[in-house]
Write a protein that holds these residues in place. Structure first.
Motif, PDB file in Angstrom:
ATOM      1  N   THR A   1       0.828  -1.209   0.000  1.00 57.98           N
ATOM      2  CA  THR A   1       0.000   0.000   0.000  1.00 57.98           C
ATOM      3  C   THR A   1       0.861   1.257   0.000  1.00 57.98           C
ATOM      4  O   THR A   1       0.578   2.213  -0.744  1.00 57.98           O
ATOM      5  CB  THR A   1      -0.919   0.001   1.228  1.00 57.98           C
ATOM      6  OG1 THR A   1      -1.755  -1.157   1.191  1.00 57.98           O
ATOM      7  CG2 THR A   1      -1.782   1.255   1.261  1.00 57.98           C
ATOM      8  N   LEU A   2       1.893   1.275   0.825  1.00 55.61           N
ATOM      9  CA  LEU A   2       2.773   2.440   0.870  1.00 55.61           C
ATOM     10  C   LEU A   2       3.464   2.664  -0.471  1.00 55.61           C
ATOM     11  O   LEU A   2       3.621   3.810  -0.917  1.00 55.61           O
ATOM     12  CB  LEU A   2       3.810   2.269   1.978  1.00 55.61           C
ATOM     13  CG  LEU A   2       3.298   2.425   3.415  1.00 55.61           C
ATOM     14  CD1 LEU A   2       4.373   1.996   4.408  1.00 55.61           C
ATOM     15  CD2 LEU A   2       2.859   3.855   3.688  1.00 55.61           C
ATOM     16  N   ALA A   3       3.889   1.584  -1.121  1.00 55.58           N
ATOM     17  CA  ALA A   3       4.537   1.722  -2.425  1.00 55.58           C
ATOM     18  C   ALA A   3       3.571   2.278  -3.463  1.00 55.58           C
ATOM     19  O   ALA A   3       3.942   3.145  -4.274  1.00 55.58           O
ATOM     20  CB  ALA A   3       5.074   0.361  -2.878  1.00 55.58           C
ATOM     21  N   ALA A   4       2.326   1.819  -3.452  1.00 59.04           N
ATOM     22  CA  ALA A   4       1.334   2.317  -4.408  1.00 59.04           C
ATOM     23  C   ALA A   4       1.029   3.788  -4.162  1.00 59.04           C
ATOM     24  O   ALA A   4       0.948   4.591  -5.108  1.00 59.04           O
ATOM     25  CB  ALA A   4       0.059   1.482  -4.311  1.00 59.04           C
ATOM     26  N   ASP A   5       0.859   4.174  -2.898  1.00 58.42           N
ATOM     27  CA  ASP A   5       0.574   5.576  -2.581  1.00 58.42           C
ATOM     28  C   ASP A   5       1.785   6.467  -2.875  1.00 58.42           C
ATOM     29  O   ASP A   5       1.630   7.614  -3.332  1.00 58.42           O
ATOM     30  CB  ASP A   5       0.173   5.716  -1.114  1.00 58.42           C
ATOM     31  CG  ASP A   5      -1.308   5.461  -0.893  1.00 58.42           C
ATOM     32  OD1 ASP A   5      -1.997   5.131  -1.871  1.00 58.42           O
ATOM     33  OD2 ASP A   5      -1.779   5.593   0.254  1.00 58.42           O
ATOM     34  N   HIS A   6       2.985   5.940  -2.620  1.00 62.39           N
ATOM     35  CA  HIS A   6       4.186   6.743  -2.892  1.00 62.39           C
ATOM     36  C   HIS A   6       4.348   6.995  -4.394  1.00 62.39           C
ATOM     37  O   HIS A   6       4.777   8.084  -4.812  1.00 62.39           O
ATOM     38  CB  HIS A   6       5.409   6.022  -2.342  1.00 62.39           C
ATOM     39  CG  HIS A   6       6.684   6.799  -2.453  1.00 62.39           C
ATOM     40  ND1 HIS A   6       6.783   8.128  -2.107  1.00 62.39           N
ATOM     41  CD2 HIS A   6       7.915   6.430  -2.888  1.00 62.39           C
ATOM     42  CE1 HIS A   6       8.017   8.545  -2.309  1.00 62.39           C
ATOM     43  NE2 HIS A   6       8.725   7.535  -2.793  1.00 62.39           N
ATOM     44  N   ALA A   7       4.008   6.020  -5.202  1.00 62.23           N
ATOM     45  CA  ALA A   7       4.081   6.194  -6.652  1.00 62.23           C
ATOM     46  C   ALA A   7       3.076   7.239  -7.130  1.00 62.23           C
ATOM     47  O   ALA A   7       3.316   7.931  -8.124  1.00 62.23           O
ATOM     48  CB  ALA A   7       3.825   4.867  -7.351  1.00 62.23           C
ATOM     49  N   ARG A   8       1.971   7.376  -6.420  1.00 61.19           N
ATOM     50  CA  ARG A   8       0.925   8.307  -6.837  1.00 61.19           C
ATOM     51  C   ARG A   8       1.080   9.698  -6.237  1.00 61.19           C
ATOM     52  O   ARG A   8       0.873  10.694  -6.918  1.00 61.19           O
ATOM     53  CB  ARG A   8      -0.437   7.735  -6.450  1.00 61.19           C
ATOM     54  CG  ARG A   8      -1.617   8.610  -6.857  1.00 61.19           C
ATOM     55  CD  ARG A   8      -2.937   7.940  -6.532  1.00 61.19           C
ATOM     56  NE  ARG A   8      -4.063   8.771  -6.936  1.00 61.19           N
ATOM     57  CZ  ARG A   8      -5.347   8.467  -6.731  1.00 61.19           C
ATOM     58  NH1 ARG A   8      -5.644   7.322  -6.124  1.00 61.19           N
ATOM     59  NH2 ARG A   8      -6.298   9.272  -7.127  1.00 61.19           N
ATOM     60  N   TYR A   9       1.453   9.758  -4.945  1.00 60.96           N
ATOM     61  CA  TYR A   9       1.447  11.052  -4.246  1.00 60.96           C
ATOM     62  C   TYR A   9       2.841  11.600  -3.954  1.00 60.96           C
ATOM     63  O   TYR A   9       2.986  12.768  -3.612  1.00 60.96           O
ATOM     64  CB  TYR A   9       0.671  10.925  -2.930  1.00 60.96           C
ATOM     65  CG  TYR A   9      -0.770  10.512  -3.130  1.00 60.96           C
ATOM     66  CD1 TYR A   9      -1.704  11.408  -3.632  1.00 60.96           C
ATOM     67  CD2 TYR A   9      -1.185   9.222  -2.846  1.00 60.96           C
ATOM     68  CE1 TYR A   9      -3.023  11.027  -3.823  1.00 60.96           C
ATOM     69  CE2 TYR A   9      -2.507   8.825  -3.031  1.00 60.96           C
ATOM     70  CZ  TYR A   9      -3.416   9.732  -3.524  1.00 60.96           C
ATOM     71  OH  TYR A   9      -4.714   9.349  -3.714  1.00 60.96           O
ATOM     72  N   ARG A  10       3.858  10.741  -3.992  1.00 55.44           N
ATOM     73  CA  ARG A  10       5.260  11.114  -3.877  1.00 55.44           C
ATOM     74  C   ARG A  10       5.661  11.629  -2.492  1.00 55.44           C
ATOM     75  O   ARG A  10       6.558  11.101  -1.881  1.00 55.44           O
ATOM     76  CB  ARG A  10       5.651  12.174  -4.931  1.00 55.44           C
ATOM     77  CG  ARG A  10       5.320  11.794  -6.358  1.00 55.44           C
ATOM     78  CD  ARG A  10       5.923  10.463  -6.768  1.00 55.44           C
ATOM     79  NE  ARG A  10       7.385  10.431  -6.648  1.00 55.44           N
ATOM     80  CZ  ARG A  10       8.106   9.338  -6.784  1.00 55.44           C
ATOM     81  NH1 ARG A  10       7.524   8.176  -7.018  1.00 55.44           N
ATOM     82  NH2 ARG A  10       9.414   9.388  -6.667  1.00 55.44           N
ATOM     83  N   ALA A  11       5.027  12.684  -1.978  1.00 58.93           N
ATOM     84  CA  ALA A  11       5.469  13.300  -0.730  1.00 58.93           C
ATOM     85  C   ALA A  11       5.338  12.324   0.436  1.00 58.93           C
ATOM     86  O   ALA A  11       4.280  11.732   0.651  1.00 58.93           O
ATOM     87  CB  ALA A  11       4.670  14.568  -0.441  1.00 58.93           C
ATOM     88  N   ALA A  12       6.403  12.191   1.208  1.00 59.59           N
ATOM     89  CA  ALA A  12       6.408  11.223   2.312  1.00 59.59           C
ATOM     90  C   ALA A  12       5.359  11.573   3.360  1.00 59.59           C
ATOM     91  O   ALA A  12       4.674  10.692   3.886  1.00 59.59           O
ATOM     92  CB  ALA A  12       7.795  11.177   2.944  1.00 59.59           C
TER      93      ALA A  12
END
Length: 398
Positions: A61-72
């Motif tokens: 889930t974190l990888a998918a959201d990071h790919a979409r939203y970028r900001a930590a």
């Protein structure tokens, strides 16, 4: 492919919840055959299977959201909102339900039976704050089985940091070593009287507490790091890989049994071996999820997927029926145990569906609204410079 991957994880969850229900029911059937009793008691390691699945799905889930939203910070905020509203509302209802049941049985049952241990208002507050995993009186006495929820929530608090720090294998190795050393130090000082070795009593506070259980999440993280293509459905194990995974699953399960419920050589190491067996099992399930099967096996797979999706609620509610089994079932034969196991799973599933409609759907709706607000806040919370750059980049060139 994504749906098949999720089916594989959900089917593994169904194995975990069946195992957990079996071990809790087994205590009501003390005269089971020895082999059946040991097999049922092995069900307690279904919790470690849940932990490994949790680590994998969190990083997925974190990888998918990071790919979409970028900001930590954006990804982290979304993660905490989704996790809180997935776990907390139903857990709070369970606190009320088991508190009421315990009060009733203490006041009106002739033997003053209760499924909860002694606890006070402070222990309830710790459970409300999900800090109960570090308290002997709060860890498992407010909600039966609540210790695992406390351990999960503790891992949730550090999961985003691990994800964003461990961007390379060397960093992941560093943070793994640091966490394992910290866990070993806590076990040594807390459970072993400062020594390097001891045998922690099974199902005691020092078995339940985070330093013994957190390594299971690390196994899940490393499983995701090495085998994400198999877990997300982009690849599947060949016959040789499947044989190796099955062998590893069997070996680690045997080591967990020897260290834990079978012989009890070193209960503090049993969860780690159970986690290794769980990781191998997940590789098998996720690889098998999109293989061709007969109509009968597909039907069983759909049932397992449905049970796996409700596994959290079933975990919370099955104690109600396990407790009722003390009064309703006096026959300790193996056939009776299997029948009670099936009835408990079915009743818990129906109750989970009811609480999904009454509680979880409302919580999910609230979570989605908060996520929209968070997304808007980060979208419009850029610095003036970044907004100017973005505005300039969107203009058509003359």
């Amino acid at each position: 492919m994504q749906r098949e991957r999720l089916s594989g994880l959900d089917q593994a969850r169904s194995i975990a919840i069946i195992a957990v229900v079996a071990v809790h029911l087994s205590f009501q059937f003390p005269h089971l055959p020895q082999w059946a009793a040991v097999l049922a008691r092995m069900g307690q390691y279904g919790v470690q299977l849940f932990f490994v699945i949790s680590a994998i799905t969190i990083f997925m889930t974190l990888a998918a959201d990071h790919a979409r939203y970028r900001a930590a910070r954006h990804v982290t905020a979304r993660f905490y909102i989704k996790r809180f509203f997935r776990i907390a509302p139903l857990y709070y209802v369970a606190i009320l339900a088991y508190g009421a049941m315990s009060w009733y049985t203490y006041r009106f049952a002739p033997d003053h039976a209760s499924i909860l241990g002694q606890h006070d208002a402070g222990d309830i507050v710790l459970n409300l704050l999900f800090m109960h995993a570090v308290s002997p009186s709060a860890i498992n006495n407010v909600v039966p089985g609540g210790w695992s929820i406390g351990v999960e929530m503790l891992f949730y608090s550090i999961a985003p940091f691990i994800f964003f720090y461990a961007t390379t294998r060397a960093r992941l190795l560093t943070i793994t070593a640091a966490l394992l050393l910290a866990c070993a130090a806590f076990v040594s000082s807390g459970a072993c009287g400062g020594g390097l070795s001891c045998n922690v009593e099974n199902n005691s506070f020092f078995y339940f507490w985070p330093p013994v259980q957190v390594p299971c999440f690390l196994v899940g993280i490393w499983c995701w790091h090495f085998f994400s293509h198999y877990l997300n459905g982009h690849a599947k194990l060949g016959s040789r890989g499947m044989s190796m995974a099955l062998a590893m699953m069997a070996l680690c399960a045997l080591l967990a049994a020897v260290c834990g419920v079978w012989i009890g050589l070193a209960n503090e190491y049993a969860p780690l071996f159970a986690a290794g067996s769980s990781a191998a099992l997940l590789l098998v399930f996720c690889s098998a999820a999109h293989r061709g099967h007969s109509q009968q096996l597909r039907f069983v797979g759909r049932i397992a997927t449905a049970v796996g999706r409700e596994s959290y609620a079933i975990y919370l509610w099955h104690f109600l029926f396990a407790f009722a089994a003390v009064y309703l079932f006096k026959d300790s034969r193996l056939l009776a145990f299997v029948a009670v196991l099936a009835v408990t799973l079915g009743a818990s599933y129906l109750l989970s569906r009811l609480t999904d409609k009454l509680v979880q759907r409302f919580a999910s709706k609230l979570a989605r609204s908060l996520l929209v607000k968070i997304d808007h806040a980060f979208a419009f919370g850029r610095t003036p410079c970044s907004r100017a750059i973005a505005h300039g980049a969107s203009r058509p060139r003359s």
